[in-house]
Design an enzyme around this catalytic site. Structure first.
Site, PDB file in Angstrom:
ATOM      1  N   HIS A  60      -5.145 -12.008  -3.032  1.00 50.40           N
ATOM      2  CA  HIS A  60      -5.774 -11.011  -3.905  1.00 50.40           C
ATOM      3  C   HIS A  60      -6.247 -11.671  -5.200  1.00 50.40           C
ATOM      4  O   HIS A  60      -7.352 -11.404  -5.676  1.00 50.40           O
ATOM      5  CB  HIS A  60      -4.770  -9.914  -4.296  1.00 50.40           C
ATOM      6  CG  HIS A  60      -4.290  -9.054  -3.174  1.00 50.40           C
ATOM      7  ND1 HIS A  60      -2.958  -8.791  -2.949  1.00 50.40           N
ATOM      8  CD2 HIS A  60      -4.970  -8.364  -2.215  1.00 50.40           C
ATOM      9  CE1 HIS A  60      -2.827  -7.979  -1.917  1.00 50.40           C
ATOM     10  NE2 HIS A  60      -4.034  -7.708  -1.434  1.00 50.40           N
ATOM     11  N   ARG A  69     -10.614 -11.216   5.611  1.00 55.38           N
ATOM     12  CA  ARG A  69      -9.864 -12.356   6.157  1.00 55.38           C
ATOM     13  C   ARG A  69     -10.228 -12.630   7.600  1.00 55.38           C
ATOM     14  O   ARG A  69     -10.241 -13.769   8.028  1.00 55.38           O
ATOM     15  CB  ARG A  69      -8.356 -12.060   6.094  1.00 55.38           C
ATOM     16  CG  ARG A  69      -7.734 -12.161   4.745  1.00 55.38           C
ATOM     17  CD  ARG A  69      -6.407 -11.460   4.701  1.00 55.38           C
ATOM     18  NE  ARG A  69      -6.568 -10.031   4.908  1.00 55.38           N
ATOM     19  CZ  ARG A  69      -5.601  -9.135   4.800  1.00 55.38           C
ATOM     20  NH1 ARG A  69      -4.385  -9.522   4.524  1.00 55.38           N
ATOM     21  NH2 ARG A  69      -5.840  -7.857   4.995  1.00 55.38           N
ATOM     22  N   SER A 101       0.188  -8.731   2.340  1.00 55.44           N
ATOM     23  CA  SER A 101       1.360  -8.177   1.644  1.00 55.44           C
ATOM     24  C   SER A 101       2.420  -7.764   2.658  1.00 55.44           C
ATOM     25  O   SER A 101       3.615  -7.945   2.434  1.00 55.44           O
ATOM     26  CB  SER A 101       0.952  -6.965   0.797  1.00 55.44           C
ATOM     27  OG  SER A 101      -0.006  -7.331  -0.157  1.00 55.44           O
ATOM     28  N   LYS A 114       0.811   4.743   3.198  1.00 55.87           N
ATOM     29  CA  LYS A 114       1.386   3.423   3.514  1.00 55.87           C
ATOM     30  C   LYS A 114       2.858   3.322   3.110  1.00 55.87           C
ATOM     31  O   LYS A 114       3.506   2.315   3.415  1.00 55.87           O
ATOM     32  CB  LYS A 114       0.584   2.325   2.804  1.00 55.87           C
ATOM     33  CG  LYS A 114      -0.745   1.987   3.474  1.00 55.87           C
ATOM     34  CD  LYS A 114      -1.255   0.639   2.993  1.00 55.87           C
ATOM     35  CE  LYS A 114      -2.446   0.166   3.789  1.00 55.87           C
ATOM     36  NZ  LYS A 114      -2.958  -1.121   3.308  1.00 55.87           N
TER      37      LYS A 114
END
Ligand code: ADP
Length: 170
Positions: free
Chosen positions: A17, A94, A132, A41
Site C-alpha cells: 500500500h 497485483r 493484509s 470484511k
C-alpha cells in the site's frame, strides 16, 4: 488542482500500500488516503486504529510531503470522493484475480460518478505477494511480519495476537 483518492480497508497498511501511496502522491497535487469502515470484511483493527497507523508510518515515509491527508469513511466511495473534491480514484493491481474485481468496481463507480476516473498502478514486483489478509494469518501464528509492514504496524499486529502484550494484561 488534481486531487486523487486512494481507498482501501488497510487492515493493516502494508509496504505494498505504501509503495502505491508514495507513487500516487508524486503524481497528483494532493492524495487522500481513504480508509473504508468495511463492515462486511470485519476488520481486525477498528477504523481509528487503521487511520492512525497510516498517519504514523507516513510521517516517516513521506517526511517532506504535505500533499496528503488520511480520512476515514463509511458508505459510498464516490460520495466521499466528491466530498473531498477528488476527481481520480487510485487502485493498486497485483494479479489477474485483482483485475476481475477492480474492473467491476471501476465500472460501477463510473456509472455512479462519470466524471471520476479510476487510475490503476501496478504493484511493485517486490510487493506482488503482499496482502493484509495473508499478513494477518502470519501474525496470528506469531510469525514475523517486519518484512511486510513497517515496524510500527508489526508491533500493533503483535499486540493484537499476543494476549500477554495486550494493555491491562498481567
Ligand atoms: P480493499 O478492501 O478496498 O481491496 P485493501 O486494503 O485490501 O482494500 O487494498 C486497497 C488497495 O490497495 C487495492 O487497490 C489493492 O489492490 C491495493 N493493494 C493491496 N495490496 C497491495 C500490494 N501488495 N501492492 C500494491 N497494491 C496493493
Amino acid at each position: 488542482m488534481k486531487i486523487a483518492i486512494f481507498p482501501g480497508t488497510f487492515d493493516p497498511v502494508t509496504w505494498g500500500h505504501l509503495d502505491i501511496i508514495i507513487r500516487a502522491a508524486a503524481m497528483f497535487d494532493k492524495l487522500i488516503i481513504a480508509v473504508a469502515q468495511s463492515h462486511e470484511k470485519v476488520p481486525l483493527f477498528d477504523i481509528n486504529e487503521r487511520v492512525e497507523m497510516i498517519q504514523v508510518v507516513l510521517r516517516e515515509a513521506l517526511p517532506v510531503s504535505q500533499n496528503y491527508e488520511v480520512t476515514g469513511f463509511d458508505g459510498l466511495l464516490v460520495q466521499h470522493a466528491l466530498d473531498m473534491q477528488a476527481s481520480i480514484i487510485i487502485r493498486g493491481l497485483r494479479s489477474v484475480s485483482d483485475f476481475d474485481y477492480e474492473l467491476q468496481m471501476a465500472g460501477m463507480n463510473q456509472r455512479l460518478a462519470p466524471h471520476i476516473e479510476t487510475v490503476f498502478l501496478m504493484a511493485h514486483e517486490r510487493y506482488h505477494f503482499l496482502s493484509s489478509t495473508l499478513i494477518k494469518s502470519v501474525a496470528k501464528c506469531y510469525g514475523q511480519t517486519v518484512d511486510f509492514v513497517p515496524p510500527y504496524v508489526a508491533e500493533n499486529l503483535r499486540r493484537k495476537f499476543d494476549p500477554s502484550l495486550k494493555e491491562g494484561a498481567v
